[in-house]
Scaffold this active site. Sequence first.
Site, mmCIF file in Angstrom:
data_model
loop_
_atom_site.group_PDB
_atom_site.id
_atom_site.type_symbol
_atom_site.label_atom_id
_atom_site.label_comp_id
_atom_site.label_asym_id
_atom_site.label_seq_id
_atom_site.Cartn_x
_atom_site.Cartn_y
_atom_site.Cartn_z
ATOM 1 N N HIS A 1 -86.810 4.200 14.449
ATOM 2 C CA HIS A 1 -85.663 3.586 13.782
ATOM 3 C C HIS A 1 -86.071 2.697 12.611
ATOM 4 C CE1 HIS A 1 -83.532 5.287 17.067
ATOM 5 N NE2 HIS A 1 -82.443 4.556 16.951
ATOM 6 N N ARG B 1 -53.531 -24.190 -15.952
ATOM 7 C CA ARG B 1 -52.373 -24.683 -15.223
ATOM 8 C C ARG B 1 -52.323 -24.169 -13.784
ATOM 9 N NH1 ARG B 1 -46.755 -22.437 -16.683
ATOM 10 N NH2 ARG B 1 -47.939 -21.756 -18.506
ATOM 11 N N PHE C 1 -71.449 -3.564 19.183
ATOM 12 C CA PHE C 1 -72.399 -3.436 18.073
ATOM 13 C C PHE C 1 -71.720 -3.039 16.769
ATOM 14 C CE2 PHE C 1 -72.251 0.476 20.620
ATOM 15 C CZ PHE C 1 -71.633 1.309 19.697
ATOM 16 N N GLU D 1 -71.931 8.953 16.617
ATOM 17 C CA GLU D 1 -71.458 7.755 15.914
ATOM 18 C C GLU D 1 -70.551 8.223 14.776
ATOM 19 O OE1 GLU D 1 -75.215 6.053 14.898
ATOM 20 O OE2 GLU D 1 -75.774 5.761 16.992
ATOM 21 N N TYR E 1 -52.550 -20.176 -18.150
ATOM 22 C CA TYR E 1 -52.608 -20.016 -16.696
ATOM 23 C C TYR E 1 -53.956 -20.400 -16.110
ATOM 24 C CZ TYR E 1 -48.231 -17.294 -16.883
ATOM 25 O OH TYR E 1 -46.950 -16.872 -17.057
ATOM 26 N N TYR F 1 -77.721 4.086 30.698
ATOM 27 C CA TYR F 1 -77.968 4.387 29.288
ATOM 28 C C TYR F 1 -78.937 3.379 28.659
ATOM 29 C CZ TYR F 1 -77.380 4.620 24.244
ATOM 30 O OH TYR F 1 -77.631 4.689 22.899
ATOM 31 N N ASN G 1 -79.935 -3.461 18.687
ATOM 32 C CA ASN G 1 -78.490 -3.248 18.734
ATOM 33 C C ASN G 1 -77.772 -4.525 18.301
ATOM 34 O OD1 ASN G 1 -77.152 -1.070 21.356
ATOM 35 N ND2 ASN G 1 -77.532 -0.726 19.204
#
Length: 585
Positions: free
Chosen positions: A115, A319, A365, A450, A316, A85, A228
């Site tokens: 990409h 404190r 990834f 995905e 608060y 792959y 990746n």
Amino acid sequence: MLDSDMSSPVTGPAEIVYFEEKISNTSIKQASEYISLDGNSLSTDDLVRLGKGEYLIKLTPDAEQKVQAARNLVDEILASNKVVYGITTGFGKFARITIPKEKLTQLQENLIRSHAAGVGPALSPERTRMLLALRINVLAKGNSGISMETLQQLIAAFNACCLPWVPEKGSVGASGDLAPLAHLALGMMGEGKMWSPRSGWADAKYVLESKNLKPLNLKPKEGLCLINGTQLITSLGAEAVERADLIYRQANVVAAMTLEVLKGSTRAFDSNIQAVRPHKGQVQVAKYLRSLLHSETHPSQIAESHRFCDRVQDAYTLRCCPQVHGIVSDTIEFVKGVLLTEINSATDNPMVFAETGEIMSGGNFHGEYPAKVLDYLAIGIHELSNMSERRIERLVNPALSELPAFLTPDGGLNSGFMIAHCTAASLVSENKVLCHPSSIDSLTTSAGTEDHVSMGGFAARKALRVVEHVEQVLAIELLAACQAMEFLRPLKTTAPLEEVYKLVRQVAGPWKVDRYMAPDIDGVTKLLQDGKIWRVVKPMMDHYHSTQSVETRVFSPTTTSRVDNSSNGPVTKKRRVSKVSLVQN
């Protein structure tokens, strides 16, 4: 053809053309010191310093050997004509399509170009340097299969400060930060835009040529090697957590200043109270506050002036600083630990294991780890601004402060800190929206391949925005506390807080009449971002702990004790500090 700051060095002289994307080259330092990367020992602080230009990069000899061994295995796979792959196949939905050997280089180049589909403003040069440095560190682990030649070209570009155009939006955080890292790789291929201190934004090919660098010629698998991973999420997260740590420490100083001018009590910070609920951060914050406020080492005239008031306890936001600020500290520590692991992790796919001769597909990834902790960081650090805004309200409200309304001596004619408080309130309100976790969302991508993603890119970006808002809100509180100090003069506070007051007054004078306020807020925000408030008090805090082995306990008529002090006048008791109260920074 792209608009460029620089003309081609081949066709003409390098002539700088100024336009709107020009960035000052003074934002990045000129480094001479090297940091050796091995993929295992980089810290978040190191990464931020790399972004600022404090270091150049080189690899350790061990890292070079691991990188070469992994590449040798990839070359063996190629020679054997095996189907693996991303090396001899397409990507994602196209993983079952085998690519002819003569097109394997084109496969990797196409991957980068297709990409590189991000949008939005580009990362700053500092953040691009962090992104590139972190990618180099991950590749240095020797589990990606990149060649030494290509990795050394990345290092040379980093050291020459040749930084590609990387849009900040477009990553879903699995399979890694594909779009941003593709833009990073595209510039290294000599395509798209690139920035350097000399050229500004220009055609990437010409910027590389001006530094005598060559564009990358990708070998099989190297496109995947470059895109990746979780490096955008993690590099932005490293900056966020480092800034969060710095503003957390200074938030305690600012809170101490506000408590002092509001004439609050230090009894809530007693080590006995922390010892029976000994969370690490809570103990640490109380320790910080004791070292800043009234003690034998650092006496305060302001504290002495109201010892015999009839107030029993404080609000608060004064404190409960140990309890609320304390969990922020513990959150930062947890987040930093996760990011430290992520920074030094192999996040490629497929993974190359030269020692066993295996190449395996996995899921390293996926950005869920950094995405989740950065959502957590935003929620945690926001609480500092929540507390700070309420303390600002107490400072400007005469019903709560016993000070002039909005801290101006001539109210009506002057508005003082009225709208500065509104600004703080608006930032806190924005933070409440930004703290909604992005990592609880997921959208299926890549035609169902995905089917779960982290949305970590947005988690990182909004965590940084939340931290920035916290810095600004605390700057407004610090300005207001210093202004409140003017109405208590000639009384003096403790030595550490007087030093803080002096430092603030170097960038913002007292408010006698209304003036343009934004520059004062910006100036004090910069003091906090640079850590100057912390640096000025830290030696004095250390001095307190080194010289005062017993804790100062100031009694007043509202203090409940078996000892009757009514006939003896004011008494200051000292008690040895328990071990739990001496937790180091």
